[in-house]
Scaffold this active site. Structure first.
Site, short mmCIF file in Angstrom:
data_model
loop_
_atom_site.label_atom_id
_atom_site.label_comp_id
_atom_site.label_asym_id
_atom_site.label_seq_id
_atom_site.Cartn_x
_atom_site.Cartn_y
_atom_site.Cartn_z
N GLY A 156 1.04 -1.10 0.01
CA GLY A 156 -0.01 -0.21 0.03
C GLY A 156 0.77 1.11 -0.13
N THR A 246 7.52 -1.97 11.03
CA THR A 246 7.32 -1.20 10.69
C THR A 246 5.82 -1.14 10.67
OG1 THR A 246 7.66 -0.21 9.25
CG2 THR A 246 9.76 -0.11 10.11
N ARG A 248 2.81 -3.43 12.64
CA ARG A 248 2.11 -3.77 13.72
C ARG A 248 2.57 -5.18 14.45
NH1 ARG A 248 0.65 1.09 13.86
NH2 ARG A 248 -1.03 1.38 14.02
N GLU A 277 2.63 -3.65 23.47
CA GLU A 277 3.58 -3.03 23.70
C GLU A 277 3.35 -2.02 24.78
OE1 GLU A 277 3.25 0.22 20.29
OE2 GLU A 277 3.20 -1.29 18.88
N HIS A 296 8.00 2.43 18.89
CA HIS A 296 6.69 3.29 17.91
C HIS A 296 7.03 4.28 17.44
CE1 HIS A 296 2.65 1.45 16.80
NE2 HIS A 296 3.14 1.87 16.18
P1 NAP Z 1 -2.63 0.84 3.34
O1 NAP Z 1 -2.30 1.70 2.32
O2 NAP Z 1 -3.78 0.37 3.54
O3 NAP Z 1 -1.34 -0.88 2.97
C1 NAP Z 1 -1.34 -1.80 3.49
C2 NAP Z 1 -1.67 -2.78 1.89
O4 NAP Z 1 -0.86 -4.27 2.73
C3 NAP Z 1 -2.14 -3.61 1.21
O5 NAP Z 1 -2.12 -2.54 0.09
C4 NAP Z 1 -3.46 -3.58 1.52
O6 NAP Z 1 -4.36 -4.73 0.59
C5 NAP Z 1 -2.06 -4.75 1.79
N1 NAP Z 1 -3.00 -6.29 2.44
C6 NAP Z 1 -4.12 -6.79 3.29
N2 NAP Z 1 -3.84 -7.35 4.10
C7 NAP Z 1 -2.52 -8.38 3.19
C8 NAP Z 1 -2.99 -9.76 3.57
N3 NAP Z 1 -3.31 -10.37 4.48
N4 NAP Z 1 -1.21 -9.76 2.86
C9 NAP Z 1 -0.85 -8.66 1.97
N5 NAP Z 1 -1.54 -7.73 2.20
C10 NAP Z 1 -2.24 -7.59 2.65
O7 NAP Z 1 -1.59 1.08 4.32
P2 NAP Z 1 -0.51 2.40 5.33
O8 NAP Z 1 -0.34 3.41 5.11
O9 NAP Z 1 0.87 1.95 4.13
O10 NAP Z 1 0.06 1.47 6.41
C11 NAP Z 1 -0.09 0.19 7.00
C12 NAP Z 1 0.77 0.11 8.02
O11 NAP Z 1 2.03 0.02 8.87
C13 NAP Z 1 -0.87 1.12 9.32
O12 NAP Z 1 -1.77 -0.07 8.80
C14 NAP Z 1 -0.51 1.08 10.23
O13 NAP Z 1 -0.61 0.16 10.87
C15 NAP Z 1 1.12 0.28 10.57
N6 NAP Z 1 1.94 1.63 10.56
C16 NAP Z 1 2.91 1.59 11.40
C17 NAP Z 1 3.37 3.25 11.67
C18 NAP Z 1 4.48 3.78 13.15
O14 NAP Z 1 4.40 4.22 13.72
N7 NAP Z 1 5.09 1.83 12.34
C19 NAP Z 1 3.52 4.27 11.27
C20 NAP Z 1 2.24 4.40 9.89
C21 NAP Z 1 1.46 3.18 9.42
P3 NAP Z 1 -5.63 -3.87 0.04
O15 NAP Z 1 -5.33 -2.10 0.02
O16 NAP Z 1 -5.96 -4.82 -0.74
O17 NAP Z 1 -6.46 -4.78 1.39
C1 GLV Z 2 1.07 4.60 14.05
O1 GLV Z 2 1.37 3.53 13.99
C2 GLV Z 2 -0.08 4.56 12.47
O2 GLV Z 2 -0.96 3.24 12.95
O3 GLV Z 2 -0.78 5.50 12.45
#
Ligand code: NAP
Ligand code: GLV
Length: 335
Positions: A156, A246, A248, A277, A296
């Site tokens: 994504g 990075t 969950r 966490e 995090h």
């Molecule tokens: P996003 O744009 O929704 O990307 C997630 C991708 O994963 C999408 O392409 C989704 O496909 C795919 N996906 C969902 N289920 C899957 C599976 N079972 N197997 C393979 N791929 C799968 O979200 P994003 O903005 O990139 O963020 C991703 C995640 O990063 C967030 O949900 C959050 O938990 C985490 N995050 C962490 C931090 C931190 O501080 N460490 C910061 C920001 C985000 P579909 O769109 O087809 O469902």
């Molecule tokens: C951070 O982990 C977020 O999901 O924005």
């Protein structure tokens, strides 16, 4: 018209003037999140909740909300802490903050990848600990990053931003995701779609960017079935591979990760997220030199946090006014 009542679960990195025009605000000023019992009491009398990923917004809490309760706005892109079906059942829109944190999180992913590959944290401890005696041909050797193979799980916003950065390192990049991206994007980013298991077998670095869901819970480790305590995903990976998470913490089974790192099934890991966490101080993972843990901080650049806060406030204000949230997780509530 009487002002709306809003509860904000932590001190916020932005000014609240816009919100103050339409709402009376109570901010939880402590460093630790408000206890669940406090939230349960608050939702009975407020119109809107501005929360963080550390707040448990479950079915019981949503059902306990008073009749004036109109909106949940979370300052994060991930929303696995919120029971979305329960919010839909009560027709409560849930806001989140996608996009503005993509680059900051992709940057931290790269910081962790490079730190793990080149032993940056261990080497720092070594230098400070008085162990640096001379230049040594075999000191802290790591794998090449340039020219290596990167595997991106979840393609994504953040997964794609990580791929964009890989271009500067001449990497071969595989990705796996729920669905294949369009070929124009693949060409532009120089990436190849492949099956999860093939990616695990081929990659020198595996980086996780899926949301946490029933499908991705323990995607690495697969301990869901009692018979299947084989840590299969780690066994498929190269012994020289490094895992970056990075996304969950619960996407990786912590016990399986420990076994894989301690038994040399993979060479190293760098994680910004843990389950639970914070990571317990007695977690065996913390005894391992081939693991880097950060608390995090994926989106923790000043500019990003301010944008996230502003976006969360914009969602909250829209919800209080009965307008559609600009970034809504559950648009079904408007049908
Ligand atoms: P996003 O744009 O929704 O990307 C997630 C991708 O994963 C999408 O392409 C989704 O496909 C795919 N996906 C969902 N289920 C899957 C599976 N079972 N197997 C393979 N791929 C799968 O979200 P994003 O903005 O990139 O963020 C991703 C995640 O990063 C967030 O949900 C959050 O938990 C985490 N995050 C962490 C931090 C931190 O501080 N460490 C910061 C920001 C985000 P579909 O769109 O087809 O469902
Ligand atoms: C951070 O982990 C977020 O999901 O924005």
């Amino acid at each position: 018209m009487p002002k709306s009542k809003v509860f904000i679960t932590r001190h916020f990195p932005t000014k609240l003037e816009q919100l103050q025009k339409i709402a009376t605000i109570e901010v939880w000023e402590e460093r630790q999140p408000p206890p669940y019992t406090v939230l349960l009491k608050k939702v009975k009398s407020i119109d809107g909740l501005l929360c963080l990923l550390t707040d448990q917004i479950d079915q019981q809490l949503i059902e306990a909300a008073g009749t004036s309760f109109k909106v949940i706005s979370q300052m994060a892109v991930g929303y696995d802490n919120i029971d979305i079906p329960a919010a839909i059942a009560r027709k409560i829109p849930v806001g989140h903050t996608p996009g503005v944190l993509t680059d900051a999180t992709a940057d931290l992913t790269w910081a962790l990848l490079m730190a793990a590959a080149r032993h940056v944290v261990e080497a720092d401890r070594f230098a400070r600990g008085g162990q640096w005696k001379t230049w040594e041909p075999n000191l802290f050797l790591g794998p090449n990053i340039t020219g290596a193979t990167l595997g991106i799980v979840g393609f994504g916003r953040i997964g794609q931003a990580v791929a964009r950065r890989a271009k500067g390192f001449d990497m071969k990049v595989f990705y796996t995701s729920k669905q294949r991206s369009d070929q124009e994007l693949e060409k532009d980013l120089g990436v190849e779609f492949t099956a999860f298991e093939h990616l695990l077998q081929e990659a020198d670095f595996v980086t996780i960017h899926t949301p946490l869901s029933d499908e991705t819970y323990h995607l690495f480790g697969d301990l869901r079935s009692a018979q299947q305590r084989s840590y299969r995903q780690f066994k498929l990976m190269k012994q020289s591979a490094i895992l970056i998470n990075t996304a969950r913490g619960a996407i990786v089974d912590p016990e399986a990760l420990y076994q894989a790192l301690a038994n040399g099934e993979i060479a190293g890991a760098a994680i910004d997220v843990t389950d639970p966490e914070p990571i317990p101080t007695d977690s065996p993972l913390l005894d391992l030199d081939n693991l880097i843990v950060t608390p995090h901080i994926g989106s923790a650049s000043r500019q990003t946090r301010e944008k996230m806060a502003n976006m969360a406030i914009a969602n909250l204000i829209a919800g209080l006014k009965g307008e559609q949230l600009p970034n809504c997780v559950n648009p079904e509530v408007y049908l």
